[in-house]
Design an enzyme around this catalytic site. Structure first.
Site, short mmCIF file in Angstrom:
data_model
loop_
_atom_site.label_atom_id
_atom_site.label_comp_id
_atom_site.label_asym_id
_atom_site.label_seq_id
_atom_site.Cartn_x
_atom_site.Cartn_y
_atom_site.Cartn_z
N GLU A 1 -3.90 -1.20 -9.47
CA GLU A 1 -3.18 0.01 -9.87
C GLU A 1 -3.82 0.64 -11.11
O GLU A 1 -3.88 1.87 -11.23
CB GLU A 1 -1.70 -0.30 -10.11
CG GLU A 1 -0.97 -0.91 -8.92
CD GLU A 1 -1.10 -0.12 -7.63
OE1 GLU A 1 -1.31 1.11 -7.70
OE2 GLU A 1 -1.01 -0.72 -6.54
N TYR B 1 -9.11 0.90 2.56
CA TYR B 1 -9.41 -0.02 1.48
C TYR B 1 -10.73 -0.75 1.74
O TYR B 1 -11.67 -0.68 0.96
CB TYR B 1 -8.29 -1.06 1.33
CG TYR B 1 -6.95 -0.51 0.91
CD1 TYR B 1 -6.51 -0.63 -0.40
CD2 TYR B 1 -6.10 0.12 1.81
CE1 TYR B 1 -5.27 -0.15 -0.80
CE2 TYR B 1 -4.87 0.60 1.44
CZ TYR B 1 -4.45 0.46 0.12
OH TYR B 1 -3.24 0.94 -0.26
#
Length: 573
Positions: free
Chosen positions: A287, A337
């Site tokens: 994050e 991803y």
């Protein structure tokens, strides 16, 4: 290795971006017709019962959009993304007028137009078309109650069990159900908000500054331009604690269905990360990495999502490698991803020097900061930065063409070298093989000391055990007795895998641990696999699934409830 030449930046004129002409098929708005200079929200939160009617829970107030017309011929209408759950009751228009005083806002007409299952268009009509470059202000009065963008939790769905909670989740196209907007990552703007809450509640937002105004109001400002999906709000019985250098995290209630959401200046994360051993820090690293890749430089539409996630995975693994020696992450396996990560790794491989590529990443972020881009913008910059590679035409190497990477489904044509991890993973694989034997070689098992192993090695070991399950009778019971640090773990990754192993082997004396884990949290990543395992298991396991769901449904997020319902009692076609 490639040589990199200095590029213009900083004060130089910005390049013409491919993204300037990009279409976003997920937006119903005419976001190319206006520049959104600023958004202000003035909202009041009310907690009450769900549903329409007086006293029901909801957010109500106004959204004020400062705009500049970009159409050379002017524009007669503003189209915003909205949602049926968002009820607009009034619209007003303030236009530039003669003199220095602020002209009054005049009521204007508006209507909605169907768009898709996830939203609709809100159309605001101008009595007279606005002129090219004219500045104007649109004021919308609205209320939102139940809907996909604003998530209301009952006290039972929170950790304290005493007060309700509400939060918003914007990614990817849900903030149109929070406030009328250009709900596309192609548009970035600054915002402010004044939020009024009931007594005893605190409001927080993804903003760079905040202040309390009176007993029940909180004022927020985001001083940097961000896309709509990154505007986030949470209201609840919140307390704060200083735990290190400032990077604000909001640990969400246990029913929060995601691992984390990279809302700028206030990342939302699952409480499952509080493992007590820092073993799940990779989610925080992920994050934080979004601060540069996703938040600062953003994909211009969701078809280019890999620009957010591929670079973030690369940054996460670079950081993890420095911190841990080997990257411990094995939790992300979705195409944007992993395939994105492989493509970025391939581009680093072409450069041939890690320091040079790290410097390129810094230059990339600097070049495109506060902008939304397409893959072509990034790749043009890459080849400009490394002219030697451009001269070699690395973008058209047979089998590794850049277009093939971006457009062809299937396995990536290049995989990064993961061999440094083999020495750590091989013992775990060998130990799992020992536990799969019909007759256990106790001496060989006891010779493997797992106490020094890191959590990611234990996770890998359990994954291999699960692959080999069901094990011979009695082996799982003996496994749990031999490694109580695994079978009685409080780490969510270990609890998930032990639960899956228990269910796959019908080890019923540990079924209670599965139920306890599902009562403790509601993260989608952990909840759905366990319900799949229960419903794919014995009759006792299936009964456990139905009983557990019946007792925990009230504390789960509505989306997770729907998913579990389909697993436990699928609708017949």
């Amino acid at each position: 290795m490639a040589s990199a030449g200095p590029l213009s930046g900083g004060g130089a004129a910005r390049r013409q971006l491919h993204s300037a002409e990009a279409v976003d098929v997920a937006s119903a708005s005419n976001f190319r017709a206006f520049e959104l200079l600023h958004l202000h929200l003035d909202l009041r939160a009310e907690f009450g019962p769900p549903g329409p009617g007086a006293g029901s829970r909801g957010l109500s107030g106004t959204a004020v959009l400062d705009l500049r017309c970009l159409e050379s011929e002017g524009a007669a209408e503003l189209r915003l993304d909205s949602h049926p759950c968002l009820e607009v009751t009034a619209a007003a228009l303030r236009r530039e007028g003669p003199g220095s005083g602020e002209p009054p806002a005049e009521p204007v007409s508006f209507y909605t137009r169907p768009f898709s299952h996830y939203g609709q268009a809100l159309c605001v009509s101008f009595p007279q078309p606005c002129r090219a470059a004219e500045r104007l202000q649109v004021l919308l009065t609205y209320r939102v109650g139940e809907g996909p963008g604003v998530c209301w939790l009952t006290p039972e769905q929170t950790a304290g069990k005493k007060k309700p909670f509400v939060y918003t989740q914007g990614q990817a196209v849900l903030n149109r159900a929070f406030f009328p907007c250009f709900d596309t990552p192609a548009v970035k703007y600054k915002y402010s908000a004044l939020i009024e809450v009931p007594d005893g509640f605190t409001a927080v937002m993804s903003a760079s500054t905040w202040e309390k105004r009176g007993p029940n109001k909180f004022f927020f400002q985001m001083c940097q331009p961000i896309p709509s999906y990154l505007i986030a709000l949470a209201i609840g019985d919140l307390v704060s604690a200083e735990v290190g250098p400032r990077y604000d995290l909001l640990f969400m209630p246990p029913s929060f269905p995601f691992g984390g959401m990279e809302n700028p200046c206030l990342t939302f994360v699952t409480p499952c990360l509080l493992a007590g051993d820092r073993s799940l820090a990779d989610v925080i690293i992920h994050e934080i990495s979004h601060s540069w890749f996703g938040n600062l430089v953003t994909n211009a539409n969701w078809g280019e999502f890999w620009l957010n996630e591929g670079f973030t995975m690369y940054a996460q693994r670079r950081i993890s490698t420095i911190l841990f020696g080997v990257d411990p992450d094995d939790t992300y396996n979705e195409t944007p991803y992993e395939k994105g990560f492989c493509f970025v790794s391939y581009l680093a491989h072409l450069v041939g020097d890690q320091d040079q590529f790290d410097n390129f990443l810094k230059a990339y972020v600097h070049e495109f900061k506060f902008q939304s881009i397409l893959a072509d913008d990034f790749l043009d910059f890459y080849l400009e930065y490394f002219p030697e590679l451009k001269k070699k035409r690395v973008d058209t190497i047979p089998g590794f063409e850049f277009d093939r990477w971006l457009s062809t489904p299937g396995w990536p044509p290049y995989l990064p070298d993961l061999s440094p991890g083999d020495s750590l993973m091989k013992p775990a694989e060998e130990l799992a093989q020992l536990w799969a034997a019909e007759e256990l070689d106790v001496k060989a098992i006891e010779a493997v000391a797992i106490s020094p192993w890191k959590t990611y090695q234990l996770v890998y070991f359990l994954d291999k055990i699960l692959q080999k399950s069901p094990l011979p009778p009695g082996n799982v019971k003996k496994l749990g007795e031999t490694y109580p640090n695994i079978s009685n773990a409080r780490n969510a990754e270990l609890r998930l895998r032990w639960g899956q192993i228990v269910l796959k082997n019908d080890h019923q004396e540990d079924f209670w641990k599965v139920k306890e884990f599902l009562q403790d949290q509601g993260k989608q990543k952990y909840t759905l696999p366990l319900y799949h395992a229960m419903m794919g298991g014995s009759e006792v396991a299936q009964t456990l699934a139905k009983e557990t769901f019946a007792s925990t449904a009230s504390q789960l997020h509505s989306n997770v409830v729907n998913y579990v319902q389909q697993i436990v009692a699928p609708k017949r076609s």
